[in-house]
Write an enzyme that holds these catalytic residues in place. Structure first.
Site, PDB file in Angstrom:
ATOM      1  CE  LYS A  65     -44.052  10.326  20.904  1.00 47.32           C
ATOM      2  NZ  LYS A  65     -45.385  10.025  21.445  1.00 47.32           N
ATOM      3  CG  ASP A 101     -48.639  11.890  21.343  1.00 50.13           C
ATOM      4  OD1 ASP A 101     -49.054  11.476  20.244  1.00 50.13           O
ATOM      5  OD2 ASP A 101     -47.481  11.686  21.751  1.00 50.13           O
TER       6      ASP A 101
HETATM    7  P1  NDP Z   1     -42.914   5.607  29.015  1.00 51.98           P
HETATM    8  O1  NDP Z   1     -41.873   4.556  28.894  1.00 51.98           O
HETATM    9  O2  NDP Z   1     -42.526   7.046  28.999  1.00 51.98           O
HETATM   10  O3  NDP Z   1     -43.702   5.382  30.422  1.00 51.98           O
HETATM   11  C1  NDP Z   1     -44.132   4.112  30.795  1.00 51.98           C
HETATM   12  C2  NDP Z   1     -45.055   4.195  31.998  1.00 51.98           C
HETATM   13  O4  NDP Z   1     -45.626   2.904  32.191  1.00 51.98           O
HETATM   14  C3  NDP Z   1     -44.380   4.587  33.302  1.00 51.98           C
HETATM   15  O5  NDP Z   1     -45.274   5.353  34.067  1.00 51.98           O
HETATM   16  C4  NDP Z   1     -44.136   3.215  33.965  1.00 51.98           C
HETATM   17  O6  NDP Z   1     -44.121   3.256  35.382  1.00 51.98           O
HETATM   18  C5  NDP Z   1     -45.370   2.467  33.526  1.00 51.98           C
HETATM   19  N1  NDP Z   1     -45.226   1.019  33.504  1.00 51.98           N
HETATM   20  C6  NDP Z   1     -44.505   0.286  32.618  1.00 51.98           C
HETATM   21  N2  NDP Z   1     -44.652  -1.047  32.887  1.00 51.98           N
HETATM   22  C7  NDP Z   1     -45.477  -1.130  33.949  1.00 51.98           C
HETATM   23  C8  NDP Z   1     -46.010  -2.224  34.680  1.00 51.98           C
HETATM   24  N3  NDP Z   1     -45.714  -3.494  34.377  1.00 51.98           N
HETATM   25  N4  NDP Z   1     -46.836  -1.958  35.719  1.00 51.98           N
HETATM   26  C9  NDP Z   1     -47.140  -0.670  36.030  1.00 51.98           C
HETATM   27  N5  NDP Z   1     -46.678   0.405  35.382  1.00 51.98           N
HETATM   28  C10 NDP Z   1     -45.850   0.178  34.345  1.00 51.98           C
HETATM   29  O7  NDP Z   1     -43.991   5.277  27.897  1.00 51.98           O
HETATM   30  P2  NDP Z   1     -45.015   6.293  27.204  1.00 51.98           P
HETATM   31  O8  NDP Z   1     -45.581   7.149  28.283  1.00 51.98           O
HETATM   32  O9  NDP Z   1     -44.385   6.947  26.045  1.00 51.98           O
HETATM   33  O10 NDP Z   1     -46.134   5.294  26.612  1.00 51.98           O
HETATM   34  C11 NDP Z   1     -47.071   4.647  27.448  1.00 51.98           C
HETATM   35  C12 NDP Z   1     -48.057   3.874  26.609  1.00 51.98           C
HETATM   36  O11 NDP Z   1     -48.864   4.744  25.838  1.00 51.98           O
HETATM   37  C13 NDP Z   1     -47.371   2.915  25.630  1.00 51.98           C
HETATM   38  O12 NDP Z   1     -48.035   1.681  25.738  1.00 51.98           O
HETATM   39  C14 NDP Z   1     -47.591   3.536  24.290  1.00 51.98           C
HETATM   40  O13 NDP Z   1     -47.744   2.551  23.289  1.00 51.98           O
HETATM   41  C15 NDP Z   1     -48.915   4.285  24.500  1.00 51.98           C
HETATM   42  N6  NDP Z   1     -49.037   5.447  23.613  1.00 51.98           N
HETATM   43  C16 NDP Z   1     -50.098   5.478  22.744  1.00 51.98           C
HETATM   44  C17 NDP Z   1     -50.258   6.543  21.887  1.00 51.98           C
HETATM   45  C18 NDP Z   1     -51.431   6.568  20.955  1.00 51.98           C
HETATM   46  O14 NDP Z   1     -51.427   7.396  20.035  1.00 51.98           O
HETATM   47  N7  NDP Z   1     -52.430   5.735  21.140  1.00 51.98           N
HETATM   48  C19 NDP Z   1     -49.310   7.679  21.871  1.00 51.98           C
HETATM   49  C20 NDP Z   1     -48.261   7.574  22.858  1.00 51.98           C
HETATM   50  C21 NDP Z   1     -48.137   6.476  23.681  1.00 51.98           C
HETATM   51  P3  NDP Z   1     -42.758   3.528  36.235  1.00 51.98           P
HETATM   52  O15 NDP Z   1     -42.530   5.005  36.156  1.00 51.98           O
HETATM   53  O16 NDP Z   1     -43.108   3.071  37.607  1.00 51.98           O
HETATM   54  O17 NDP Z   1     -41.673   2.740  35.572  1.00 51.98           O
END
Ligand code: NDP
Length: 277
Positions: A65, A101
């Protein structure tokens, strides 16, 4: 035939071909929509090849993206603010990028779930790409408060500072870590934009963050009752939702952008919904 695709890595899980095919049937549009897995170092070459073969538009998913924004010759304001694009359209040498999104999320919350954002306290959990894309549309909907909490608090603070630097969200948008949530009271809308639900991890949330008459929204979809939604239910939250509506609404925005006709999303959401049990 007019050709579109979703590009990502991996891509096997994508529901976009099904969604766009359903939209095309429902609106009488003749098009082909496929899924393309690009090599991790081959986004631009794969997009170039798709264009050269007559492709008209791409949806872009993880991990491309951010690269899609750089690839485009013209980037919408919301994609620029999000720093990421999830849709491209091609016209000769021109490539326009947009990001649907956040608007898909907002539409699902306000239209499908009938939950106003204006004047309400909204909490976004996570500071990755999905959270970043959600902030501008949420701010534009005029919440009383928009707080971003992340496991890595510094990342949430950086994200919010980048918005303030653009003159967005002063006095409304703030950020911190999980610890701050214990003293912040209840939020009317709590959105899980972390990927914790993909690994079935529970988040360290105080039960008081969920307003009993509020909405708990997990952006992850198709996983049923995730640990986050279980936490919200245990705290007595009235309305639980996963991200299937967001997925379908962002697809509808892209479809309308490409084809000039907005499909009815309800039948597609109903077809893809996995019960929250
Ligand atoms: P990113 O990898 O960019 O970000 C992940 C985020 O999740 C970070 O803030 C990270 O925190 C946090 N995180 C991951 N694991 C944990 C954990 N075990 N405990 C706490 N925090 C955690 O992912 P995206 O932002 O792209 O996607 C996030 C979610 O949104 C995904 O599950 C994706 O499937 C969903 N999504 C859904 C869409 C839809 O159309 N419904 C569209 C886009 C995304 P840290 O910074 O501390 O590592």
């Amino acid at each position: 035939m007019d050709r579109y695709a979703v590009i990502g890595h991996p891509i096997g899980h994508s529901q976009s071909p099904l969604i766009h095919t359903l939209f095309a049937h429902a609106t009488g549009q003749t098009l082909e929509y496929t899924a393309i897995e690009a090599p991790l170092d081959g986004f631009a070459a794969t997009a170039d090849a798709f264009r050269a073969a007559g492709g008209l538009g791409l949806n872009v998913t993880l991990p491309f993206k951010v690269e899609a924004c750089a690839y485009a010759t013209e980037v919408s304001e919301r994609a620029r603010i999000a720093g990421a694009a999830n849709a491209l359209t091609f016209d000769g040498p021109h490539c326009r990028a947009d990001n649907f999104d956040g608007i898909g999320l907002l539409r699902d919350i306000t239209t499908n779930l009938n939950q106003p954002v204006a004047g309400r306290r909204v909490l976004v959990l996570g500071a990755g790409g999905a959270a970043r894309g959600a902030l501008q549309p949420l701010l534009a909907a005029d919440p009383e408060r928009l707080f971003v909490a992340n496991r890595n608090a510094a990342k949430a603070l950086d994200l919010v500072q980048s918005f303030h630097a653009l003159g967005l969200g002063q006095g409304v948008l703030a950020a911190g870590g999980w610890a701050e949530l214990a003293t912040m009271g209840a939020f009317d809308i709590v959105i899980n934009a972390t990927s914790a639900s993909l690994t079935a991890d529970a988040l360290p949330l105080p039960p008081g963050v969920f307003a009993p008459d509020g909405l708990a929204y997990d952006m992850v979809y198709g996983k049923g009752l995730t640990p986050f939604l279980r936490q919200a239910r245990a705290a007595g939250t009235a309305l639980l939702a996963d991200g299937v509506g967001m997925l379908v609404e962002q697809a509808a925005e892209a479809f309308a952008w490409w084809r000039g006709v907005r499909p009815d999303t309800r039948p597609v959401i109903d077809q893809l919904t996995v019960p929250l049990t």
